[in-house]
Write a protein that holds these residues in place. Structure first.
Motif, PDB file in Angstrom:
ATOM      1  N   ALA A 188       0.843  -1.202   0.000  1.00  0.00           N
ATOM      2  CA  ALA A 188       0.000   0.000   0.000  1.00  0.00           C
ATOM      3  C   ALA A 188       0.876   1.250   0.000  1.00  0.00           C
ATOM      4  O   ALA A 188       0.592   2.229  -0.691  1.00  0.00           O
ATOM      5  N   ALA A 189       1.957   1.209   0.781  1.00  0.00           N
ATOM      6  CA  ALA A 189       2.873   2.366   0.792  1.00  0.00           C
ATOM      7  C   ALA A 189       3.623   2.490  -0.534  1.00  0.00           C
ATOM      8  O   ALA A 189       3.951   3.598  -0.970  1.00  0.00           O
ATOM      9  N   GLN A 192       3.276   4.940  -3.697  1.00  0.00           N
ATOM     10  CA  GLN A 192       3.781   6.316  -3.773  1.00  0.00           C
ATOM     11  C   GLN A 192       5.042   6.434  -4.634  1.00  0.00           C
ATOM     12  O   GLN A 192       5.629   7.527  -4.719  1.00  0.00           O
ATOM     13  N   ARG A 195       6.252   9.490  -6.776  1.00  0.00           N
ATOM     14  CA  ARG A 195       6.759  10.700  -6.133  1.00  0.00           C
ATOM     15  C   ARG A 195       8.279  10.709  -6.079  1.00  0.00           C
ATOM     16  O   ARG A 195       8.869  11.734  -5.740  1.00  0.00           O
ATOM     17  N   PHE A 196       8.874   9.546  -6.303  1.00  0.00           N
ATOM     18  CA  PHE A 196      10.325   9.429  -6.128  1.00  0.00           C
ATOM     19  C   PHE A 196      11.065   9.082  -7.418  1.00  0.00           C
ATOM     20  O   PHE A 196      12.277   9.215  -7.479  1.00  0.00           O
ATOM     21  N   LEU A 222      -9.581  -4.801  -3.439  1.00  0.00           N
ATOM     22  CA  LEU A 222      -9.503  -3.875  -4.569  1.00  0.00           C
ATOM     23  C   LEU A 222     -10.317  -4.345  -5.766  1.00  0.00           C
ATOM     24  O   LEU A 222     -10.695  -3.545  -6.618  1.00  0.00           O
ATOM     25  N   GLU A 229     -13.595   4.655  -7.715  1.00  0.00           N
ATOM     26  CA  GLU A 229     -12.869   4.801  -6.445  1.00  0.00           C
ATOM     27  C   GLU A 229     -11.452   4.256  -6.579  1.00  0.00           C
ATOM     28  O   GLU A 229     -10.483   4.876  -6.139  1.00  0.00           O
ATOM     29  N   LEU A 230     -11.352   3.080  -7.181  1.00  0.00           N
ATOM     30  CA  LEU A 230     -10.030   2.465  -7.340  1.00  0.00           C
ATOM     31  C   LEU A 230      -9.119   3.351  -8.185  1.00  0.00           C
ATOM     32  O   LEU A 230      -7.959   3.593  -7.821  1.00  0.00           O
ATOM     33  N   GLY A 232      -9.361   6.515  -8.611  1.00  0.00           N
ATOM     34  CA  GLY A 232      -9.052   7.711  -7.822  1.00  0.00           C
ATOM     35  C   GLY A 232      -7.932   7.438  -6.816  1.00  0.00           C
ATOM     36  O   GLY A 232      -7.049   8.264  -6.594  1.00  0.00           O
ATOM     37  N   TYR A 233      -7.998   6.253  -6.222  1.00  0.00           N
ATOM     38  CA  TYR A 233      -6.964   5.839  -5.260  1.00  0.00           C
ATOM     39  C   TYR A 233      -5.597   5.804  -5.945  1.00  0.00           C
ATOM     40  O   TYR A 233      -4.612   6.356  -5.441  1.00  0.00           O
ATOM     41  N   ARG A 235      -4.734   7.198  -8.877  1.00  0.00           N
ATOM     42  CA  ARG A 235      -4.349   8.544  -9.321  1.00  0.00           C
ATOM     43  C   ARG A 235      -3.820   9.359  -8.155  1.00  0.00           C
ATOM     44  O   ARG A 235      -2.900  10.145  -8.306  1.00  0.00           O
ATOM     45  N   GLY A 236      -4.430   9.142  -6.987  1.00  0.00           N
ATOM     46  CA  GLY A 236      -3.991   9.864  -5.792  1.00  0.00           C
ATOM     47  C   GLY A 236      -2.565   9.537  -5.405  1.00  0.00           C
ATOM     48  O   GLY A 236      -1.955  10.237  -4.601  1.00  0.00           O
ATOM     49  N   ARG A 277       1.927  11.945 -16.300  1.00  0.00           N
ATOM     50  CA  ARG A 277       1.717  11.006 -15.196  1.00  0.00           C
ATOM     51  C   ARG A 277       2.258   9.624 -15.567  1.00  0.00           C
ATOM     52  O   ARG A 277       2.345   9.268 -16.735  1.00  0.00           O
ATOM     53  N   LEU A 436       8.010  16.343  -5.685  1.00  0.00           N
ATOM     54  CA  LEU A 436       6.761  17.088  -5.511  1.00  0.00           C
ATOM     55  C   LEU A 436       7.083  18.576  -5.387  1.00  0.00           C
ATOM     56  O   LEU A 436       8.254  18.963  -5.354  1.00  0.00           O
ATOM     57  N   PRO A 437       6.074  19.427  -5.323  1.00  0.00           N
ATOM     58  CA  PRO A 437       6.362  20.856  -5.176  1.00  0.00           C
ATOM     59  C   PRO A 437       7.199  21.145  -3.929  1.00  0.00           C
ATOM     60  O   PRO A 437       7.159  20.394  -2.943  1.00  0.00           O
TER      61      PRO A 437
END
Lengths: 781, 781
Positions: A188-189, A192, A195-196, A222, A229-230, A232-233, A235-236, A277, A436-437
């Protein structure tokens, strides 16, 4: 069309194979997977299937296989067309039958395991060896060419894929994430990752979230949440999902091919522009797809869809029908080789995912390690100078980072603790990876910095593992107590390393290096929750071929240890060192020699040169070493003619007997150092670890270990020692008790020591600080 | 307005306090938090601040405090108005100063720690004790009324909150999630809670994701991602976020109040209708808000914003200004009590979050445990019957679940392994908790089932901990190897338990019970990645007051152990038991007595009744017990007059000496059982664990332990034993070597045993199966 009359279809060049051929390849891979789970013999169904052709013990995971083989087939299409270098990390590692099949089809398997010829004999062996005693596991273990991820324990696939992609521009790391694994915390982590990952400086990670709907016995989360929802998750987390869904092979082939065309174009565009993206695939296909109808699309197809085959002719027939449904005669020649229709459906050579040299550690170089001398602490006499060990290390690491900057194959990971652990000097020459910004208060961020920080030990560990397994170098610095967060991960990595050593075509990869700091003895304000020195116990329970633990007592020793670790291959090196100002004992040369020996007598602190030793004071770890030396000081004040020997241990495995660990000291050498006299051992961690290492040593009955007993709270450094009975006064008392010639004086001396402890306690209650004569004590003999 | 002239504002009833009063309460809590970090004396600033009023060691985490105090204030407003029962789980546990302040303000602190009076003296003590030797930690540890979550290690807040909410309808569990913690794996997985929480049958979890922007030294991911992406991410997990953002207190107060009005209405609506999305708050306020301007809103305010205060009069003045900025004279009377303006801003009595009896284990009952007799396996003679131990347990657990169904205070957790671990009988009387859409192939799902499955050991563990800490009962069954996933979590829980035992107002909560199965010796198809018996080593490194390890050799013993564990309080019980068909030795009565003793001589398998024992064969664990007994059989065939004693150990801690563990057997009793003769010990786990337990026992030099050496692969059960040298033949050989009167026969006997091993190896290579005489062996003497 019967299997017997089908002809291979070859009407397109492999550069962009038609979907009929992809489908054939997929059927072949599925056929080979079912064969691995079930067959002992008759691999090509050359004769009707009989019970004796079927394995007595049916082991393997079918449910995930068709999604993996499908993904492999479609990846191969775009890899071949675009000449892309790729790795496949397969989270559902239980589905290794699929990967074995793919590797055999494209030849990578046979190249590294020549007995697995691409003919009927080799196919029979492929089938028979799978999940068979003395054979290969049902996971993508090191035996499998192209694999860097075994996947027996779930949660780490996407982190491994991300680590493999760091600093590998141009590489595509595809990663099948099962919808079961997606429920784990580490996975789950891991979402991300965008971002890296730098779109230009790193490779591209392509997750394929495979929603086949079920785990062993339950639906998956899932697969049942609303599609929007999935998305969106995902994309988030920075991804742009493309969904491929269906249960009709032709439709799914078309959709998957279109999706991967889109994805590869998007990845190429990102690599060129640095923008856009990160694409990913959401793949919805039935669990156990193409398997027996009764269980297809259900959790019942998770493992072996038809059980106890040998017991029932109807089951034999059902298995035969299932196997025949793939039309093997279209797929394999009479001799058992892949037919021309499918034989070249891969990018060829090193571009095959089963032959990528990066996965085998073949693309690596030694780090350039600048001389540590310029960073050594000046030690004119032992114990006078003070230094912060990890800060000194940070200075050297800054140079290491600089010296290797152009090669981009070194990363330093930390869970938001790099600066707290006093390695901040590195940030003078590089930044922390951040895409990220940014904001004005930010410090030392850079889009492709050599320091990677995220507040997740799991991600730091998983990323570092992926980075190392593809031949690069790294270090993970973390608070000692929280290394336990990755206990299970390091266990799996250690198993990988010692199993990989059996595969000569795998070159040992750079070691997994830990710097554990902010350790148990100095948690002045964090208290009990931050106090646990047991990670080294856990690592030493792993195979001795791979496990190493170092407890450098000072900064120069830490430098020598760090250099050794960064040079090494194939190991798990755990280094425990403090970050607080502490006394320094060894100059650079002595430190290097001490690390070379692993342990040794500190003559300058010993008084037994002229006669029989009264007692040995041994120590391992910076704070215990300080208390041990302070105890010597106390003792020689009380009983000036005591003949004491001080032994310091930096390489903990030296305490093992040689048959238990390659660093183990022979008994004779051990006894020369530790004597046959009483030994009081001040140990950094749990005292029983020393007993575990030495229970079969001579003179073990006279070994008295003081260490951490889980008595912790928010308190001063010395009080922590007192709480656990490892303070100088209790060490001194332990020695006096063991020296017969102290005799009658013991009672008086004991009272003296206890009075000093009481004075300490009173002072600390009043002021909150240690007595100056304790905190300011320095070795001065 | 100077502090001296300000008057308290009291113009609204506490039922819906005006924001000015909330702001005053917030300032008071912030003031008290700064005071804890900095002040030794002069708590009310009754005189100008002097260096000696300031602590010499400044320890604490300021950055997170104002967000916690703000949340506490606003929660109190709605709790008081709506008469809601609530708990607050605070992820940034480092900010305990904020929680101490809140508990002191609403009186809960003083009720449980009477010396912390609500006056100047008590305030001085509150300040002084914080992060002070002998005082209280900087975390929300068990000393803090209302806390169930210490938070020193990050990642588990939301899982704990979810566990506390299960089966507690009407309870609101607010949970502050720091944006640092949100990067961890366990927290990332925890966002899936709404998939498992029933709006009517469970309490409501209210996450407050606090985006203050920074960790120790880095920006946080979630504070920098696009707002819509973040909300999409949270919506994708089932939440409906309400955002509160700002840095002007008045504006934030208004927004937060409106948000919580909305949230409480939404929660009430969900509880009534069972429908609607779960609300949560996204709170964006500056890190270190209201602190010194130079560091406010920056990572530099993470810990102590003004350092080394005593060294510089300007810093003393800055601290004075900071403290005075809260206008303490408006907040506290001259005697130091909270003024009327803020004293009643809480829901009162047990509804105060610092006084919730659930948090103190005060709402709990004993489980009704049906007699195990009806489930006992018939054992007419030892070793003849076979049974699957965990399946037998499952039958009894089914009755336990039924007998306690109406109380809804028992949950069985598993990471998708409940049925695999053969506890499936439970599903005859309840379902697996599942609230997402269902499909025809699903089995045994129910919206509020007593079995909770998610493929995350972290979530299972965190949910179970939260459930237990609020006084309910549970069990976590998991594959043995993957228990290491939660090593760090169980360490923190064990620390909580032994620290909580020091607080008499905390009632011991039901124990944390593990059933580790699918263990190291039976991973026939999973192989090496699933083989690691080290979790028990880890648990036994925790404090002996709380750690227990049981290795029942058969089903009836497992039943007796399980009953003991489910009755116990305040412990971590680890039970290791196999799920495969295995021989049964003890009838129900003998099993119960064996568990009571913890270890014992199995007379029916021993031959030393009539004279001096030649050797002891000890065993612990089901497979080692089988091999030990088979070794006896082999030995007595070879040397019929051997006088052997068989000892079985079920309660591993009995091996400790009594000063090391409360279950430790006195040396005399130990020697009566183990004799002074050679002992060959067949152990379930790593052999050195037994040495760690017994190194200081009499006769330790003659103890020879066989266990797991990390030699694992996909193979047959017996071959696993052979690979690790714990098979019957090697055990027999080890015994023969220790019996002098075997004499010359040793060479011949040794060859015989090695020949049998070779026959095994040949058979397995040929067939993939163990020899029938090995797999079918039964005790028959």
């Amino acid at each position: 069309m019967s299997a017997a009359t089908a002809q291979p279809v070859i009407d397109h060049p492999p550069a962009d194979a038609p979907l009929e051929r992809l489908d054939a390849w997929w059927r072949a891979a599925n056929y080979l997977s079912v064969g691995q789970i079930y067959l002992l013999d008759n691999p090509l169904l050359a004769e009707p299937l009989l019970p004796e052709h079927v394995k007595p013990r049916l082991l393997g995971h079918w449910g995930t296989v068709p999604g993996i083989t499908l993904t492999y087939a479609h990846l191969n299409r775009v890899l071949a067309r675009e000449r892309i270098e790729a790795l496949l990390v397969c989270g559902p590692g239980h589905g290794a039958a699929a990967l074995n099949a793919a590797a055999w089809l494209e030849g990578g398997y046979t190249e590294h395991h020549p007995h697995l010829t691409r003919d009927a004999d080799g196919m029979r062996t492929l089938f028979r060896e799978f999940s068979f005693p003395g054979g290969v596991p049902s996971h993508a273990s090191p035996h499998l060419p192209g694999s860097i991820h075994e996947g027996g324990e779930l949660g780490y696939s996407l982190a491994h894929a991300t680590g493999a992609a760091f600093d590998n521009p141009g590489l595509l790391v595809a990663c099948v994430v099962g919808d079961g694994e997606a429920e784990t915390g580490p996975l789950a982590a891991s979402w991300q990752a965008p971002r890296f990952l730098h779109p230009r400086e790193d490779g591209a990670v392509l997750p394929v979230l495979h929603l086949n709907g079920y785990k062993i016995a339950n639906p998956t989360l899932l697969s049942r949440v609303d599609r929007d929802e999935l998305h969106g998750y995902l994309r988030g987390c920075g991804w742009e999902p493309v969904e491929v869904a269906g249960s009709e092979p032709r439709e799914v082939h078309e959709a998957y091919a279109a999706a991967l065309d889109h994805v590869t174009a998007a990845i190429a565009e990102r690599a060129r522009t640095g923008r856009g993206r990160a694409p990913m695939v959401v793949l919805r296909t039935p669990k156990g797809w193409t398997g027996p109808r009764e269980v297809e699309g259900s959790w019942r197809s998770h493992q072996v869809p038809i059980a106890d085959v040998r017991s029932d002719p109807r089951r034999v027939a059902a298995l035969q029908r299932w196997l025949a449904s793939y039309r093997p005669a279209e797929l394999f020649t009479a001799e058992g080789a892949p037919t021309a229709a499918i034989a070249d459906l891969h990018p060829g050579g090193d571009l095959r995912m089963s032959a990528n040299p990066r996965a085998h550690g073949q693309r690596q170089r030694d780090l350039r390690l600048p001389d540590t001398a310029g960073h050594a602490v000046e030690v004119s006499a032992p114990g006078h100078t003070t230094a912060e060990a990890t800060r000194v290390l940070g200075g050297w690491l800054r140079e290491v980072v600089s010296a290797n900057a152009e090669h981009r194959d070194l990363l330093l990971f930390a869970p938001d603790e790099h600066a707290s652990n006093r390695l901040g000097a590195v940030l003078e020459v590089t930044g922390r990876r951040w895409r990220l910004p940014t904001a004005p208060a930010d410090a030392d961020l850079a889009p492709d910095g050599r320091v990677v920080e995220v507040l997740s030990e799991h991600l730091c560990q998983g990323w570092l593992e992926g980075y190392l397994l593809t031949g690069r170098h790294g270090l993970l610095s973390t608070y000692e107590a929280f290394a336990h967060v990755v206990d299970s991960m390091v266990a799996q990595h250690a198993k990988w390393l010692h199993t990989a050593a059996d595969q000569p075509w795998r070159r040992p990869v750079p070691s997994l290096n830990y710097l554990l700091t902010s350790h148990v003895w100095r948690q002045d304000h964090n208290g009990a929750s931050h106090q646990d020195p047991g990670f080294v116990d856990h690592v030493l329970s792993k195979r001795p071929e791979v496990s190493r633990v170092y407890l450098p007592p000072d900064a120069n020793t830490l430098l020598a240890v760090a250099e050794r670790c960064l040079r090494s291959r194939g190991l798990v090196n755990v280094v425990v060192a403090g970050k607080q100002p502490a006394a320094q004992y060894l100059d650079a040369e002595a430190a290097r020699a001490h690390v070379e020996q692993g342990l040794g007598i500190w003559r300058w602190a010993s008084t037994d040169a002229g006669g029989a030793t009264d007692a040995v004071i041994a120590c391992a770890g910076d704070v215990p070493t300080q208390e041990a030396l302070a105890a010597v000081d106390v003792l020689l004040d009380l009983v000036p003619d005591l003949r004491l020997r001080v032994v310091n241990v930096v390489d903990l495995a030296r305490l093992f007997r040689p048959h238990r660990h390659p660093h183990g000291l022979p008994d004779r050498a051990y006894t020369e150092i530790f004597t046959d006299r009483p030994v009081v051992f001040a140990f950094h961690g749990y005292p029983w670890l020393v007993h575990q290492l030495t229970y079969d040593r001579p003179n073990h009955d006279q070994l008295h270990v003081h260490g951490f007993h889980d008595h912790g709270t928010t308190t001063t450094p010395f009080d922590m020692c007192v709480l656990n009975g490892i303070d100088r006064y209790r060490l001194a008392l332990a020695v006096l008790r063991q020296v017969p010639r102290v005799g009658d004086r013991l009672g008086h001396l004991r009272q003296d020591l206890l009075d000093r402890l009481a004075a300490h306690a009173a002072h600390i209650r009043r002021t909150g600080e240690d007595l100056p004569e304790i905190s300011g004590w320095r070795w001065n003999r």
